[in-house]
Design a protein around this motif. Structure first.
Motif, PDB file in Angstrom:
ATOM      1  N   ILE A  72       0.834  -1.205   0.000  1.00  0.00           N
ATOM      2  CA  ILE A  72       0.000   0.000   0.000  1.00  0.00           C
ATOM      3  C   ILE A  72       0.871   1.258   0.000  1.00  0.00           C
ATOM      4  N   ARG A  73       1.966   1.219   0.772  1.00  0.00           N
ATOM      5  CA  ARG A  73       2.887   2.367   0.797  1.00  0.00           C
ATOM      6  C   ARG A  73       3.471   2.619  -0.589  1.00  0.00           C
ATOM      7  N   HIS A  74       3.888   1.552  -1.270  1.00  0.00           N
ATOM      8  CA  HIS A  74       4.455   1.708  -2.617  1.00  0.00           C
ATOM      9  C   HIS A  74       3.399   2.199  -3.599  1.00  0.00           C
ATOM     10  N   LEU A  75       2.177   1.722  -3.466  1.00  0.00           N
ATOM     11  CA  LEU A  75       1.097   2.176  -4.355  1.00  0.00           C
ATOM     12  C   LEU A  75       0.860   3.669  -4.191  1.00  0.00           C
ATOM     13  N   GLY A  76       0.899   4.151  -2.943  1.00  0.00           N
ATOM     14  CA  GLY A  76       0.757   5.579  -2.694  1.00  0.00           C
ATOM     15  C   GLY A  76       1.873   6.379  -3.330  1.00  0.00           C
ATOM     16  N   ALA A  77       3.105   5.860  -3.226  1.00  0.00           N
ATOM     17  CA  ALA A  77       4.257   6.546  -3.813  1.00  0.00           C
ATOM     18  C   ALA A  77       4.146   6.627  -5.330  1.00  0.00           C
ATOM     19  N   ALA A 102      -2.693   4.574   5.304  1.00  0.00           N
ATOM     20  CA  ALA A 102      -2.968   4.629   3.868  1.00  0.00           C
ATOM     21  C   ALA A 102      -3.147   6.070   3.410  1.00  0.00           C
ATOM     22  N   LYS A 103      -3.893   6.851   4.186  1.00  0.00           N
ATOM     23  CA  LYS A 103      -4.093   8.261   3.832  1.00  0.00           C
ATOM     24  C   LYS A 103      -2.762   9.018   3.797  1.00  0.00           C
ATOM     25  N   GLN A 104      -1.914   8.751   4.795  1.00  0.00           N
ATOM     26  CA  GLN A 104      -0.633   9.455   4.835  1.00  0.00           C
ATOM     27  C   GLN A 104       0.270   9.043   3.683  1.00  0.00           C
ATOM     28  N   HIS A 105       0.025   7.860   3.133  1.00  0.00           N
ATOM     29  CA  HIS A 105       0.779   7.420   1.958  1.00  0.00           C
ATOM     30  C   HIS A 105       0.055   7.771   0.654  1.00  0.00           C
ATOM     31  N   ASN A 106      -1.009   8.576   0.747  1.00  0.00           N
ATOM     32  CA  ASN A 106      -1.790   8.980  -0.435  1.00  0.00           C
ATOM     33  C   ASN A 106      -2.393   7.781  -1.170  1.00  0.00           C
ATOM     34  N   THR A 304      -6.714  13.564   3.668  1.00  0.00           N
ATOM     35  CA  THR A 304      -6.693  14.245   4.959  1.00  0.00           C
ATOM     36  C   THR A 304      -6.828  13.212   6.065  1.00  0.00           C
ATOM     37  N   ASN A 305      -5.812  13.076   6.912  1.00  0.00           N
ATOM     38  CA  ASN A 305      -5.948  12.118   8.009  1.00  0.00           C
ATOM     39  C   ASN A 305      -6.639  12.796   9.183  1.00  0.00           C
ATOM     40  N   MET A 306      -7.062  12.001  10.148  1.00  0.00           N
ATOM     41  CA  MET A 306      -7.920  12.516  11.211  1.00  0.00           C
ATOM     42  C   MET A 306      -7.219  13.556  12.075  1.00  0.00           C
TER      43      MET A 306
END
Length: 403
Positions: A72-77, A102-106, A304-306
């Motif tokens: 998931i981190r790589h997908l966000g990147a 996930a949000k923080q990793h876009n 936007t994270n909480m």
């Protein structure tokens, strides 16, 4: 007939799980292409070939070499824009943390499926995926730039109205103004998913927004007089428009012409695009300083994270319908929404549930026992002015009738 989720990737180190998932997806008949991978590394290489190809990725968490969270981190990147669903049993705290990471990793994590996998679970998640994809996939062909310019020149941008109703007292708290193109020739209606992205692409979005703002604010006092009810008007602005530092002044001028104040207005900013530039943040702050209400729209599909909710000057949060759909049975959505409700209660933020279409969803949301506004087809679809007034009069009359 087009499939609701055209291209799906399933990632799991268990061949048996891949076989089960592929069989279920084929039985549901929702996809044109189903690709399976036994490792996250293989999946990542598949995605890199065309980052926009897969609309949804189902992934296990516990896999050798590269686990699901790392994927998931790589997908966000890579700026992958599709929906992500985890295939794994998850505790409440793990769900909450995974959603925030996930949000923080876009990346867009919208749910989880537990093992052993059930067809009903997969079906419900695909409904959520289809609702999420309405933000990123165009279901109908976009109109041409020439057609859009013609609509602007012919003054065909028309406000449609959809209410937000308080779940506790049935009062209409605010009304969202939604853009439609209505033909002067035959009255045909073009929905926004066919022209908003085009307008942003060709720098026409401000013309649409300010035309809509002028018409709806001009109608506002007449609508209030006919309904005898006090409510606010909500308007959508994209994060792109916040790059214009003069945006608040333009809105204030239109309000002054129609003898309204910013306190009558809620500005909805979609969460689909991250608010990042100093200019955007300054414009957001200036809107709030002038007295506009600020709503974070489509929360759950963006970045936007909480924790950021505590620092940005929003007065309202709108939970995206992908988190509301089947919330009565979906643990992932229940955990994320419960956490959001706890935060917004402490920060005194208004909360709106978008896309409520089933009585079961409404009944579940009522269990939270706090002021929560509901918006969705269960109450009313977006309507042109006169149809909305007729609907609202009937709604108010029914609410005042003895039970």
């Amino acid at each position: 007939m087009s499939k609701i989720v055209p291209n799906i990737l399933v990632v799991d180190d268990s061949r048996a799980i891949l076989i089960v998932m592929e069989a279920m997806l084929n039985e549901l008949g929702v996809s044109e292409t189903i690709v399976t991978c036994l490792s996250a590394k293989e999946a990542l290489e598949r995605v890199k070939v065309d980052i926009n190809y897969f609309d949804t990725i189902f992934t296990d968490l516990n896999m050798p070499d590269m686990d699901g969270m790392e994927l998931i981190r790589h997908l966000g990147a890579l700026h992958y824009q599709g929906a992500i669903v985890i295939i794994s049993e998850m505790e409440h705290k793990v769900i909450n943390l995974a959603a925030n990471l996930a949000k923080q990793h876009n990346a867009h994590l919208i749910g989880n499926i537990t093992k052993p996998i059930q067809l009903s679970q997969v079906s419900a998640l695909l409904t959520k995926v289809a609702q999420f994809n309405c933000h990123t996939l165009i279901r109908e062909p976009a109109i041409s730039k020439e057609e859009l310019i013609s609509a602007l020149e012919n003054d065909e941008i028309t406000p449609f109205y959809q209410p937000k109703v308080n779940v506790n007292n049935n009062k209409i708290e605010s009304v969202e103004v939604l853009a439609r193109i209505v033909s002067n020739k035959d009255g045909s209606v073009i929905s926004p998913n066919r022209f908003i992205s085009l307008a942003e692409q060709h720098d026409l979005i401000n013309q649409i927004s300010f035309s809509l703002f002028k018409k709806a604010t001009s109608d506002f006092n007449n609508i209030k007089t006919q309904l005898g009810n006090d409510f606010k008007l909500a308007f959508n602005l994209s994060s792109i428009q916040l790059d214009d530092l003069n945006c608040p002044n333009k809105l204030l001028l239109i309000l002054e012409e129609n003898k309204l104040t910013p306190s009558n207005i809620i500005i909805e900013i979609t969460e689909q695009h991250a608010l990042s530039s100093l200019t955007q943040l300054e414009t957001l702050n200036r809107l709030r300083m002038h007295g506009f209400g600020l709503s974070l729209d489509d929360f759950g599909v963006g970045f936007t994270n909480m924790n950021q909710l505590k620092s940005l000057p929003f007065t309202e949060i709108k939970i995206d319908r992908s988190l509301i759909s089947n919330i009565d049975t979906d643990l992932f959505s229940q955990v994320v929404v419960s956490s959001l409700i706890n935060i917004t209660s402490g920060e005194h933020l208004d909360l709106v549930a978008e896309g409520v279409e089933r009585l079961e969803e409404l009944a579940y949301l009522k269990h939270y026992r706090r002021n929560l506004a509901i918006q969705g087809f269960l109450f009313s679809c977006p309507k042109p002015k006169n149809e909305f007034i007729c609907w609202a009069k009937d709604w108010i009359k029914a609410d005042k009738s003895p039970s």
